[in-house]
Design an enzyme around this catalytic site. Structure first.
Site, PDB file in Angstrom:
ATOM      1  N   ASP A  55      36.743   7.365  -5.535  1.00 30.30           N
ATOM      2  CA  ASP A  55      35.710   6.426  -5.102  1.00 30.30           C
ATOM      3  C   ASP A  55      36.120   5.833  -3.756  1.00 30.30           C
ATOM      4  OD1 ASP A  55      33.265   4.745  -5.910  1.00 30.30           O
ATOM      5  OD2 ASP A  55      34.725   3.252  -5.264  1.00 30.30           O
ATOM      6  N   TYR A  60      36.428   0.222   3.014  1.00 28.17           N
ATOM      7  CA  TYR A  60      37.815   0.110   2.529  1.00 28.17           C
ATOM      8  C   TYR A  60      38.835   0.438   3.628  1.00 28.17           C
ATOM      9  CZ  TYR A  60      35.332   0.322  -1.949  1.00 28.17           C
ATOM     10  OH  TYR A  60      34.448   0.104  -2.985  1.00 28.17           O
ATOM     11  N   HIS A 123      25.902   0.490  -0.766  1.00 32.78           N
ATOM     12  CA  HIS A 123      27.103  -0.212  -1.226  1.00 32.78           C
ATOM     13  C   HIS A 123      26.852  -1.622  -1.749  1.00 32.78           C
ATOM     14  CE1 HIS A 123      31.705  -0.630  -0.413  1.00 32.78           C
ATOM     15  NE2 HIS A 123      31.371  -1.176  -1.546  1.00 32.78           N
TER      16      HIS A 123
HETATM   17  P1  NAP Z   1      40.659  -2.883 -10.689  1.00 30.87           P
HETATM   18  O1  NAP Z   1      40.712  -1.414 -10.753  1.00 30.87           O
HETATM   19  O2  NAP Z   1      40.070  -3.669 -11.807  1.00 30.87           O
HETATM   20  O3  NAP Z   1      42.101  -3.468 -10.474  1.00 30.87           O
HETATM   21  C1  NAP Z   1      42.996  -2.951  -9.528  1.00 30.87           C
HETATM   22  C2  NAP Z   1      44.235  -3.808  -9.582  1.00 30.87           C
HETATM   23  O4  NAP Z   1      44.821  -3.731 -10.866  1.00 30.87           O
HETATM   24  C3  NAP Z   1      45.276  -3.404  -8.582  1.00 30.87           C
HETATM   25  O5  NAP Z   1      45.725  -4.568  -7.987  1.00 30.87           O
HETATM   26  C4  NAP Z   1      46.381  -2.797  -9.417  1.00 30.87           C
HETATM   27  O6  NAP Z   1      47.633  -3.149  -8.887  1.00 30.87           O
HETATM   28  C5  NAP Z   1      46.197  -3.415 -10.764  1.00 30.87           C
HETATM   29  N1  NAP Z   1      46.496  -2.458 -11.838  1.00 30.87           N
HETATM   30  C6  NAP Z   1      46.185  -1.146 -11.863  1.00 30.87           C
HETATM   31  N2  NAP Z   1      46.602  -0.593 -13.011  1.00 30.87           N
HETATM   32  C7  NAP Z   1      47.206  -1.573 -13.707  1.00 30.87           C
HETATM   33  C8  NAP Z   1      47.841  -1.605 -14.966  1.00 30.87           C
HETATM   34  N3  NAP Z   1      47.949  -0.507 -15.729  1.00 30.87           N
HETATM   35  N4  NAP Z   1      48.335  -2.792 -15.399  1.00 30.87           N
HETATM   36  C9  NAP Z   1      48.217  -3.898 -14.647  1.00 30.87           C
HETATM   37  N5  NAP Z   1      47.640  -3.930 -13.435  1.00 30.87           N
HETATM   38  C10 NAP Z   1      47.123  -2.761 -12.975  1.00 30.87           C
HETATM   39  O7  NAP Z   1      39.932  -3.437  -9.402  1.00 30.87           O
HETATM   40  P2  NAP Z   1      39.174  -2.976  -8.117  1.00 30.87           P
HETATM   41  O8  NAP Z   1      40.083  -2.313  -7.185  1.00 30.87           O
HETATM   42  O9  NAP Z   1      38.426  -4.180  -7.740  1.00 30.87           O
HETATM   43  O10 NAP Z   1      38.096  -1.906  -8.621  1.00 30.87           O
HETATM   44  C11 NAP Z   1      38.388  -0.543  -8.739  1.00 30.87           C
HETATM   45  C12 NAP Z   1      37.673   0.301  -7.688  1.00 30.87           C
HETATM   46  O11 NAP Z   1      36.266   0.080  -7.761  1.00 30.87           O
HETATM   47  C13 NAP Z   1      38.005  -0.068  -6.247  1.00 30.87           C
HETATM   48  O12 NAP Z   1      39.265   0.441  -5.856  1.00 30.87           O
HETATM   49  C14 NAP Z   1      36.827   0.552  -5.521  1.00 30.87           C
HETATM   50  O13 NAP Z   1      37.009   1.942  -5.374  1.00 30.87           O
HETATM   51  C15 NAP Z   1      35.683   0.261  -6.488  1.00 30.87           C
HETATM   52  N6  NAP Z   1      34.931  -0.982  -6.126  1.00 30.87           N
HETATM   53  C16 NAP Z   1      33.616  -0.882  -5.764  1.00 30.87           C
HETATM   54  C17 NAP Z   1      32.913  -2.018  -5.403  1.00 30.87           C
HETATM   55  C18 NAP Z   1      31.476  -1.935  -4.977  1.00 30.87           C
HETATM   56  O14 NAP Z   1      30.944  -2.900  -4.415  1.00 30.87           O
HETATM   57  N7  NAP Z   1      30.787  -0.849  -5.220  1.00 30.87           N
HETATM   58  C19 NAP Z   1      33.517  -3.269  -5.438  1.00 30.87           C
HETATM   59  C20 NAP Z   1      34.848  -3.328  -5.839  1.00 30.87           C
HETATM   60  C21 NAP Z   1      35.532  -2.194  -6.197  1.00 30.87           C
HETATM   61  P3  NAP Z   1      48.619  -2.050  -8.242  1.00 30.87           P
HETATM   62  O15 NAP Z   1      47.818  -1.337  -7.188  1.00 30.87           O
HETATM   63  O16 NAP Z   1      49.700  -2.899  -7.693  1.00 30.87           O
HETATM   64  O17 NAP Z   1      49.043  -1.156  -9.362  1.00 30.87           O
END
Ligand code: NAP
Length: 421
Positions: A55, A60, A123
C-alpha cells in the site's frame, strides 16, 4: 467468497474485487511512516515473509524507494510483477484537477517502476486547490483552497479515474476515507462506468465501521482497514491530547484473547479484522514484526472463537486515531486549558489540520449528514388527531359493550333467565 493467491504467497487468502476477475490479498504491507532509508530492508523482509500487496502513496514520500526495491526483487527473480498487488493514491493536492490527477498517476508509475497499478485510490476526503504557478503554498492552507467532496464533486473526480482505468494503467479503482452515506450517494450516480473495487478506511476494534462494511458487502466492494493496530507511532499532529487516545494493543479484552491463545495483541487485532472479512495493510519497519504480523495472524485468525470475536466486537467506540487529525490537529500548547481547547476546536485558524468550513465536524468531513427528520407539520397533527378520535371511539364502544353485558346479568338474576314479560 475467498480465494487463495497462486505462487509464493499461497498462504495469504484474497478477497474478490467486484465483478472483475481481480482479487486483493487479505494481508498486505503498509508503507506510510517508513523512512526512505528503511524502505529497502522492510520491503525485502516483507516479500521474504510472503507479503505480495503493498500500500503506497506519493504523500508517504517514499514511493521511489518502494519502486526501486520491488523492481530490484523482480530483477533478482524473487517475485514477478504479476504476483504483486501495488496500490497507490491520488494526492489531495492533485485530486481537484483532471490534468494533475493524470500527472500524479504518471509520477507514481515512474517512481514505482511499473506500467500499471493494481489499485488507485482517491486518497483523502477533500482535495486542495492547486496554488497559482510560482506562488508558494501558505500554511495553514487558506480555507478557500480546501475543497470538500460532496458526492457530486467526487463523481467529477471519478470521471478522471474512469478514464485512467480505460487506459489499463489503473487495473482497479477505489475510494478512501469515505462514510457510508456519501458512498451510497456516490454509488447511486446513474452513469458510473467503473464501480469502486475497494474502500480503504481507518478500521480497528475501536472503530469498526459496521454500516460501511455492510454497504460495501452489498455492493461487492472490498474493504481495506488502515491503522488496524491503532497506529501507535503516528506523527505528532495526530497525537494531540494523547491521553484521549487509548492504546488499542493494550486493551484488556485484546490482551486476554492474546494470552488465551499464546498470541500477540497485534495478531488478535489483525485476526479479528480478517475474520470480519476485511483486508489489512499493517506497517512495520522491524523484520520480526513484519513476519509475525503475517504468519501470526494467519495462524491465529481461524482459531478465534465466536466468544473471542464477540469480546472484540464489544470494543466499538467510534474512535479515530488518524482521521480526527485532519480536522483539527492543534499545536500541543492549545490543549493546555479547556478554553484554549474549545477555541482550537471551533476556530479553524488556530488549527493546523484540514477542513473546508469553519467549525466543521469530523463526521461532516468524512461523510454526508444523515437525512433530516420529517418536520412535524399539518400532516402529523392530523394523524395525531385521527389516532385520538379512534381511541375515544374504541373506549366508548368498549364501555357500551360492558354496559350491555351488565344489564344482561341483572336481567338474568332478576328473571331467573326467563324472558321478561
Ligand atoms: P498501523 O499499521 O496500525 O500501525 C503501525 C505501527 O505499529 C508502526 O509504528 C509499527 O511500529 C507498529 N507495529 C507494527 N507491528 C507491530 C506489532 N506486531 N506489535 C506492536 N507494534 C507494531 O498504522 P498505520 O501505519 O497508520 O496504517 C497502516 C498502513 O495503512 C499505512 O502504512 C498506510 O499504508 C495505510 N494508511 C492509509 C491511510 C489513508 O488515508 N488511506 C491512512 C493511514 C494509513 P514499527 O514500525 O516500529 O514496527
Amino acid at each position: 467468497m475467498k480465494r487463495t493467491l497462486p505462487g509464493a504467497a499461497a498462504a495469504v487468502p484474497a478477497l474478490p474485487l467486484g465483478p472483475s476477475a481481480g482479487q486483493i490479498p487479505q494481508i498486505g504491507f503498509g508503507t506510510w511512516g517508513l523512512q526512505p532509508q528503511e524502505v529497502s530492508t522492510a520491503i525485502r523482509a516483507a516479500v521474504a515473509a510472503g507479503y505480495r500487496s503493498f500500500d503506497c502513496a506519493p504523500v508517504y514520500q517514499n514511493e521511489r524507494q518502494v519502486g526501486e526495491t520491488l523492481s530490484a526483487l523482480i530483477a533478482e527473480g524473487v517475485v514477478t510483477r504479476s504476483e504483486l498487488f501495488i496500490t497507490s493514491k491520488v494526492p489531495p493536492a492533485d485530486a481537484c484537477s483532471q490534468h494533475r490527477t493524470e500527472r500524479a498517476l504518471r509520477q507514481s508509475l515512474h517512481d514505482l517502476r511499473t506500467g500499471y497499478v493494481d489499485l488507485y485510490l482517491i486518497h483523502w476526503p477533500f482535495c486542495v486547490r492547486s496554488p497559482e504557478p510560482g506562488r508558494p503554498r501558505p500554511w495553514p492552507l487558506p480555507l478557500e483552497d480546501q475543497l470538500g467532496y460532496s458526492a457530486e464533486q467526487l463523481r467529477e473526480e471519478w470521471r478522471t479515474i474512469e478514464a485512467l482505468v480505460a487506459t489499463r494503467a489503473v487495473r482497479h479503482a477505489g475510494l478512501a476515507n469515505i462514510g457510508e452515506r456519501r458512498l451510497a450517494k456516490f454509488l447511486a450516480s446513474p452513469d458510473l462506468a467503473v464501480r469502486p473495487a475497494v474502500v480503504q478506511v481507518e478500521l480497528h476494534p475501536y472503530n469498526q465501521m459496521r454500516a460501511l462494511r455492510a454497504l460495501c458487502a452489498s455492493h461487492g466492494i472490498a474493504v481495506t482497514a488502515y491503522s488496524s493496530l491503532g497506529s501507535p507511532a503516528r506523527p505528532a499532529k495526530y497525537q494531540v491530547q494523547a491521553d484521549a487516545h487509548p492504546l488499542l494493543l493494550a486493551d484488556p479484552a485484546i490482551t486476554q484473547v492474546a494470552t488465551a491463545h499464546g498470541a500477540s495483541a497485534a495478531a488478535v487485532a489483525l485476526g479479528w479484522a480478517m475474520r470480519r472479512g476485511v483486508a489489512l495493510i499493517p506497517k512495520s519497519a522491524h523484520r520480526e514484526r513484519i513476519a509475525s504480523n503475517l504468519a501470526g495472524t494467519l495462524a491465529l485468525a481461524p482459531s478465534l472463537s465466536p466468544g473471542d470475536l464477540a469480546a472484540i466486537d464489544a470494543l466499538e467506540r467510534g474512535h479515530h486515531y488518524l482521521a480526527a487529525g485532519w480536522r483539527c490537529a492543534c499545536p500541543a500548547s492549545a490543549w493546555a486549558s479547556a478554553p484554549a481547547r474549545r477555541e482550537c476546536d471551533t476556530c479553524f485558524f488556530r488549527c493546523r489540520g484540514y477542513a473546508w468550513k469553519r467549525g466543521q465536524s469530523l463526521q461532516e468531513l468524512l461523510d454526508d449528514a444523515p437525512p433530516p427528520l420529517p418536520p412535524v407539520g399539518l400532516g402529523a397533527a392530523l394523524l395525531l388527531l385521527a389516532c385520538c378520535c379512534a381511541l375515544v371511539v374504541c373506549k366508548a364502544r368498549r364501555h357500551a359493550v360492558s354496559r350491555d353485558a351488565a344489564h344482561e346479568v341483572v336481567r338474568r338474576l332478576s328473571f331467573g333467565g326467563m324472558p321478561p314479560i
